[in-house]
Scaffold this active site. Structure first.
Site, PDB file in Angstrom:
ATOM      1  CE  LYS A 255      -4.114  -2.040   1.917  1.00  0.00           C
ATOM      2  NZ  LYS A 255      -5.033  -2.293   3.130  1.00  0.00           N
TER       3      LYS A 255
ATOM      4  CG  ASP B 122      -7.676   0.223   3.243  1.00  0.00           C
ATOM      5  OD1 ASP B 122      -8.505  -0.718   2.773  1.00  0.00           O
ATOM      6  OD2 ASP B 122      -6.566   0.143   3.158  1.00  0.00           O
TER       7      ASP B 122
HETATM    8  P1  ATR Z   1       0.888  -2.541   5.819  1.00  0.00           P
HETATM    9  O1  ATR Z   1       0.834  -1.914   4.686  1.00  0.00           O
HETATM   10  O2  ATR Z   1      -0.169  -3.781   5.790  1.00  0.00           O
HETATM   11  O3  ATR Z   1       0.535  -1.351   6.989  1.00  0.00           O
HETATM   12  P2  ATR Z   1       3.761  -2.830   6.711  1.00  0.00           P
HETATM   13  O4  ATR Z   1       3.972  -1.301   6.178  1.00  0.00           O
HETATM   14  O5  ATR Z   1       4.733  -3.892   6.380  1.00  0.00           O
HETATM   15  O6  ATR Z   1       2.223  -3.389   6.143  1.00  0.00           O
HETATM   16  O7  ATR Z   1       3.582  -2.612   8.236  1.00  0.00           O
HETATM   17  C1  ATR Z   1       3.304  -3.637   9.035  1.00  0.00           C
HETATM   18  C2  ATR Z   1       3.097  -3.110  10.414  1.00  0.00           C
HETATM   19  O8  ATR Z   1       3.196  -4.302  11.458  1.00  0.00           O
HETATM   20  C3  ATR Z   1       4.229  -2.214  11.167  1.00  0.00           C
HETATM   21  O9  ATR Z   1       3.522  -1.414  11.911  1.00  0.00           O
HETATM   22  C4  ATR Z   1       5.393  -3.355  11.917  1.00  0.00           C
HETATM   23  O10 ATR Z   1       5.651  -2.707  12.989  1.00  0.00           O
HETATM   24  P3  ATR Z   1       7.228  -1.907  12.738  1.00  0.00           P
HETATM   25  O11 ATR Z   1       6.820  -0.581  12.065  1.00  0.00           O
HETATM   26  O12 ATR Z   1       7.869  -2.094  13.953  1.00  0.00           O
HETATM   27  O13 ATR Z   1       7.850  -2.801  11.814  1.00  0.00           O
HETATM   28  C5  ATR Z   1       3.907  -4.298  12.411  1.00  0.00           C
HETATM   29  N1  ATR Z   1       4.483  -5.573  12.732  1.00  0.00           N
HETATM   30  C6  ATR Z   1       4.816  -6.665  11.868  1.00  0.00           C
HETATM   31  N2  ATR Z   1       5.075  -7.684  12.572  1.00  0.00           N
HETATM   32  C7  ATR Z   1       5.106  -7.396  13.873  1.00  0.00           C
HETATM   33  C8  ATR Z   1       5.550  -7.993  14.992  1.00  0.00           C
HETATM   34  N3  ATR Z   1       5.712  -9.394  15.151  1.00  0.00           N
HETATM   35  N4  ATR Z   1       5.035  -7.540  16.374  1.00  0.00           N
HETATM   36  C9  ATR Z   1       4.774  -6.344  16.232  1.00  0.00           C
HETATM   37  N5  ATR Z   1       4.571  -5.387  15.109  1.00  0.00           N
HETATM   38  C10 ATR Z   1       4.682  -5.995  14.042  1.00  0.00           C
END
Ligand code: ATR
Length: 278
Positions: free
Chosen positions: A65, A102
């Site tokens: 996105k 969204d």
């Molecule tokens: P999207 O476009 O769906 O929002 P993204 O930009 O990859 O996807 O963002 C993923 C989110 O999930 C982020 O907030 C990420 O946290 P970080 O900014 O710290 O990376 C969060 N996230 C993914 N795996 C996680 C985990 N195991 N624990 C906590 N937060 C997680």
């Protein structure tokens, strides 16, 4: 026949094709809506090819996105502030518009679930990626106080300059029992992270679940279950996955592609729930 698609990874279980077929039937329209498995390396090339080949519109889902927002020639103001795009609209001459539906979808679904005009006085959103960013402004617009909680605080700190009144917290703060918010008039807890895709639980104190009016996961089906099962164990009164949001955001995407035709969502949501149980 007009061609639509959704880009994502994973994408095999996306129900967007089914939703758009059901919408099209409501208006007697014929369309083809496919799933496009993408990768960081291929995403922009795939999008360009799809529209060069005459594609009439596309959705974008996890994890592209934010990437999509950087590709388009025109961003709607709400997509610009969200830094995220879930709907691509061809403008001709190789130009592409990007919008995000969204936030609209989420607000509609929260209103349906809580039966309230406003979702809740306070909405706590866990996550700081495109999914989380795209719902801040619509939630603020309906009057909710929005708190963003992310594992990486540095990623969400700059959002305070974009969204007046936004509160920011570290994910580690949810590992402790709630304090300030405990006596507030009610709050909704939303998981907008992609942690469930890896089957990872988040370290959240059970009182956050037990205190919430509603615990919501923006993912749907199996991907939402890790978080929602955790919430139920923690004593959540009401939980919901993002299937309703998916249908609502799809309805606005459909309207953007079809001259404002806004489909009926209730019948489609019911059909999806029924087919997933059978
Ligand atoms: P999207 O476009 O769906 O929002 P993204 O930009 O990859 O996807 O963002 C993923 C989110 O999930 C982020 O907030 C990420 O946290 P970080 O900014 O710290 O990376 C969060 N996230 C993914 N795996 C996680 C985990 N195991 N624990 C906590 N937060 C997680």
């Amino acid at each position: 026949m007009t061609q639509f698609t959704v880009f994502g990874n994973p994408i095999a279980h996306s129900v967007s094709p089914k939703i758009h077929q059901l919408f099209a039937e409501q208006f007697g329209l014929q369309l083809s809506y496919s799933r496009s498995l993408s990768s960081v390396a291929n995403f922009s090339g795939q999008v360009a090819k799809f529209f060069r080949d005459g594609g009439a519109g596309a959705n974008v889902t996890v994890p592209f996105k934010e990437h999509a927002a950087s590709l388009v020639t025109h961003l709607t103001p709400r997509a610009k502030r969200a830094g995220a795009v879930n709907t691509l609209i061809p403008l001709g001459l190789g130009q592409l518009a990007g919008d995000t539906t969204d936030g609209f979808g989420l607000c509609r679904d929260l209103q349906r679930l809580t039966g309230e005009q406003l979702p809740a006085p306070t909405v706590i959103v866990i996550g700081g990626g495109g999914a989380a960013r795209s719902i801040i402004e619509p939630l603020q617009a309906v009057g909710s106080e929005v708190v963003i909680v992310n594992r990486t605080r540095a990623r969400v700190e700059p959002l305070r300059d974009l969204f007046a009144g936004l509160q920011v917290m570290d994910l580690t703060q949810l590992a402790l029992p709630p304090q300030a918010i405990r006596d507030s008039a009610g709050f909704i807890l939303i998981n907008a992270t992609s942690a469930s895709l890896q089957g990872a639980e988040l370290e959240i104190h059970s009182e956050w679940f037990a205190g919430a009016e509603l615990v919501y996961d923006m993912m749907y089906g199996a991907h939402a279950q890790t978080f929602l099962a955790q919430a139920k164990r923690g004593g959540a009164r009401m939980t919901a996955d993002g299937l309703g949001m998916l249908v609502e955001q799809a309805a606005l995407s459909f309207a953007l592609w079809h001259e404002g035709l806004l489909p009926n969502t209730a019948t489609v949501l019911e059909a999806l729930r029924t087919s997933s149980q059978s």
